[in-house]
Every structure is written in structure tokens, then in C-alpha cells.
Write a protein that holds these residues in place. Structure first.
Motif, mmCIF file in Angstrom:
data_model
loop_
_atom_site.group_PDB
_atom_site.id
_atom_site.type_symbol
_atom_site.label_atom_id
_atom_site.label_comp_id
_atom_site.label_asym_id
_atom_site.label_seq_id
_atom_site.Cartn_x
_atom_site.Cartn_y
_atom_site.Cartn_z
ATOM 1 N N ALA A 295 0.895 -1.225 -0.030
ATOM 2 C CA ALA A 295 -0.024 0.071 -0.034
ATOM 3 C C ALA A 295 0.777 1.321 0.246
ATOM 4 N N GLY B 224 6.172 4.046 -9.674
ATOM 5 C CA GLY B 224 6.874 2.910 -9.803
ATOM 6 C C GLY B 224 7.438 2.416 -8.281
ATOM 7 N N LEU B 225 6.624 3.084 -7.357
ATOM 8 C CA LEU B 225 7.193 2.589 -5.973
ATOM 9 C C LEU B 225 6.469 1.108 -5.597
ATOM 10 N N LYS C 69 -8.351 -2.452 -10.287
ATOM 11 C CA LYS C 69 -7.681 -2.662 -11.363
ATOM 12 C C LYS C 69 -6.258 -2.283 -11.346
ATOM 13 N N ARG C 70 -5.940 -1.107 -10.868
ATOM 14 C CA ARG C 70 -4.689 -0.604 -10.782
ATOM 15 C C ARG C 70 -3.691 -1.677 -10.034
ATOM 16 N N ALA C 71 -4.134 -2.312 -8.970
ATOM 17 C CA ALA C 71 -3.351 -3.340 -8.264
ATOM 18 C C ALA C 71 -3.320 -4.559 -8.937
ATOM 19 N N SER D 16 -3.379 -4.969 -12.052
ATOM 20 C CA SER D 16 -2.438 -4.795 -13.092
ATOM 21 C C SER D 16 -1.044 -4.895 -12.868
HETATM 22 C C1 LIG Z 1 -1.993 -0.574 -6.044
HETATM 23 C C2 LIG Z 1 -0.744 0.399 -5.514
HETATM 24 C C3 LIG Z 1 0.158 -0.293 -4.418
HETATM 25 C C4 LIG Z 1 0.239 0.577 -6.820
HETATM 26 O O1 LIG Z 1 1.431 1.424 -6.171
HETATM 27 P P1 LIG Z 1 2.199 2.548 -7.156
HETATM 28 O O2 LIG Z 1 3.293 2.810 -6.492
HETATM 29 O O3 LIG Z 1 1.203 3.500 -7.843
HETATM 30 O O4 LIG Z 1 2.679 1.342 -8.528
HETATM 31 P P2 LIG Z 1 3.501 1.598 -9.797
HETATM 32 O O5 LIG Z 1 3.660 3.239 -9.719
HETATM 33 O O6 LIG Z 1 4.639 0.813 -9.539
HETATM 34 O O7 LIG Z 1 2.717 1.090 -11.047
HETATM 35 C C5 LIG Z 1 1.385 1.422 -11.289
HETATM 36 C C6 LIG Z 1 0.894 1.008 -12.462
HETATM 37 O O8 LIG Z 1 -0.396 0.770 -12.536
HETATM 38 C C7 LIG Z 1 -1.012 1.010 -13.810
HETATM 39 N N1 LIG Z 1 -2.237 1.741 -13.513
HETATM 40 C C8 LIG Z 1 -2.173 3.073 -13.367
HETATM 41 N N2 LIG Z 1 -3.565 3.468 -13.300
HETATM 42 C C9 LIG Z 1 -4.280 2.288 -13.791
HETATM 43 C C10 LIG Z 1 -5.790 1.873 -13.750
HETATM 44 N N3 LIG Z 1 -6.420 2.937 -13.620
HETATM 45 N N4 LIG Z 1 -6.034 0.678 -13.928
HETATM 46 C C11 LIG Z 1 -5.009 -0.228 -14.403
HETATM 47 N N5 LIG Z 1 -3.669 -0.024 -14.251
HETATM 48 C C12 LIG Z 1 -3.270 1.263 -13.720
HETATM 49 C C13 LIG Z 1 -0.049 1.756 -14.513
HETATM 50 O O9 LIG Z 1 0.329 0.889 -15.749
HETATM 51 C C14 LIG Z 1 1.386 1.572 -13.787
HETATM 52 O O10 LIG Z 1 2.160 1.001 -14.614
HETATM 53 P P3 LIG Z 1 3.284 1.878 -15.279
HETATM 54 O O11 LIG Z 1 4.271 2.569 -14.176
HETATM 55 O O12 LIG Z 1 4.108 0.437 -15.844
HETATM 56 O O13 LIG Z 1 2.604 2.613 -16.156
HETATM 57 C C15 LIG Z 1 -1.147 1.671 -5.110
HETATM 58 O O14 LIG Z 1 -2.151 2.211 -5.987
HETATM 59 C C16 LIG Z 1 -1.840 1.487 -3.832
HETATM 60 O O15 LIG Z 1 -1.107 1.474 -2.613
HETATM 61 N N6 LIG Z 1 -3.061 1.392 -3.782
HETATM 62 C C17 LIG Z 1 -3.908 1.617 -2.310
HETATM 63 C C18 LIG Z 1 -3.371 0.291 -1.536
HETATM 64 C C19 LIG Z 1 -4.182 -0.809 -2.260
HETATM 65 O O16 LIG Z 1 -5.095 -1.091 -3.214
HETATM 66 N N7 LIG Z 1 -3.092 -2.014 -2.398
HETATM 67 C C20 LIG Z 1 -3.356 -3.243 -2.956
HETATM 68 C C21 LIG Z 1 -4.322 -4.173 -2.035
HETATM 69 S S1 LIG Z 1 -4.311 -5.531 -2.351
#
Ligand SMILES: CC(C)(COP(=O)(O)OP(=O)(O)OC[C@H]1O[C@@H](n2cnc3c(N)ncnc32)[C@H](O)[C@@H]1OP(=O)(O)O)[C@@H](O)C(=O)NCCC(=O)NCCS
Length: 86
Positions: free
Chosen positions: A9, A18-19, A48-50, A52
Motif C-alpha cells: 500500500a 513505480g514504488l 484494477k490498478r493493483a 495490473s
Molecule cells: C496498488 C498500488 C500499490 C500501486 O502502487 P504504485 O506505486 O502506484 O504502482 P506503480 O507506480 O509501480 O505502478 C502503477 C501501474 O499501474 C498502472 N495503472 C495506473 N492506473 C491504472 C488503472 N486505472 N487501471 C489499471 N492500471 C493502472 C500503470 O500501468 C502503472 O504501471 P506503469 O508504471 O508501468 O505505467 C497503489 O495504488 C496503492 O497503494 N493503492 C492503495 C492500496 C491498495 O490498493 N493496495 C493493494 C491491496 S491488495
């Protein structure tokens, strides 16, 4: 002992830098070094973000629990189980 559960998270202001990817790579290296053979996690199906991020890191979905979460607005959300074989 061969199974490790992971989660990640990031504070919203630091998303997309990229973290999450870096932390997942770090956890993978740490787990391998300490004898884990597979990484496991669960994630809300709407996240979806996670999902992916996990797929790009080699996780595959192996299960889906319907209605695992009851949201504040009364709707339900499924939970996806994922695994990465090391
Ligand atoms: C999920 C999470 C850990 C991602 O962390 P982050 O540091 O933003 O991740 P990154 O920057 O390494 O990568 C993000 C990737 O998501 C992708 N992305 C961004 N927005 C997106 C979306 N709306 N749908 C799908 N993928 C998406 C991008 O392709 C990006 O990849 P890229 O850097 O190659 O372009 C963060 O959003 C988070 O902490 N969310 C809240 C807590 C959570 O949901 N944790 C997971 C619970 S299981």
C-alpha cells in the motif's frame, strides 16, 4: 514455510511513480532469499490498478470469492486470490 503472503500500500500522493513495483520486486527477492517457493495475495476485484501491477509482476489469478466485501453503499465486491510461483 514455503508460502509467503504479501501486500502493498502506497500513500495516494506517491502513486504512479513505480514504488509499488519496486516494493513488490523487493519483497520477491527477500522471499526467495528466505526460502519461499510461492507468493500469495488477495485483492478486491474492482482494484484494477493493483491487479495490473500484480499481473505484470508475474502473479496469476487462481480463485474468486463472490461478495467477499460488503461496501458502505450496500454493494458487494468479489475477492481475487493470486499466486506467483518463484
Ligand atoms: C496498488 C498500488 C500499490 C500501486 O502502487 P504504485 O506505486 O502506484 O504502482 P506503480 O507506480 O509501480 O505502478 C502503477 C501501474 O499501474 C498502472 N495503472 C495506473 N492506473 C491504472 C488503472 N486505472 N487501471 C489499471 N492500471 C493502472 C500503470 O500501468 C502503472 O504501471 P506503469 O508504471 O508501468 O505505467 C497503489 O495504488 C496503492 O497503494 N493503492 C492503495 C492500496 C491498495 O490498493 N493496495 C493493494 C491491496 S491488495
Amino acid at each position: 514455510r514455503h508460502r509467503a503472503t504479501v501486500s502493498v500500500a502506497i500513500k495516494k500522493e506517491f502513486w504512479g511513480m513505480g514504488l509499488g513495483t519496486a516494493l513488490m520486486q523487493g519483497m520477491t527477492a527477500f522471499s526467495e532469499k528466505n526460502g519461499a517457493k510461492q507468493l500469495e495475495l488477495t485483492v478486491m476485484s474492482e482494484n484494477k490498478r493493483a491487479i495490473s501491477l500484480y499481473e505484470r509482476q508475474g502473479f496469476i489469478a487462481v480463485g474468486r470469492m463472490p461478495n467477499a466485501y460488503l461496501m458502505k453503499d450496500g454493494s458487494f465486491c468479489d475477492e481475487i486470490s493470486m499466486v506467483k510461483i518463484l
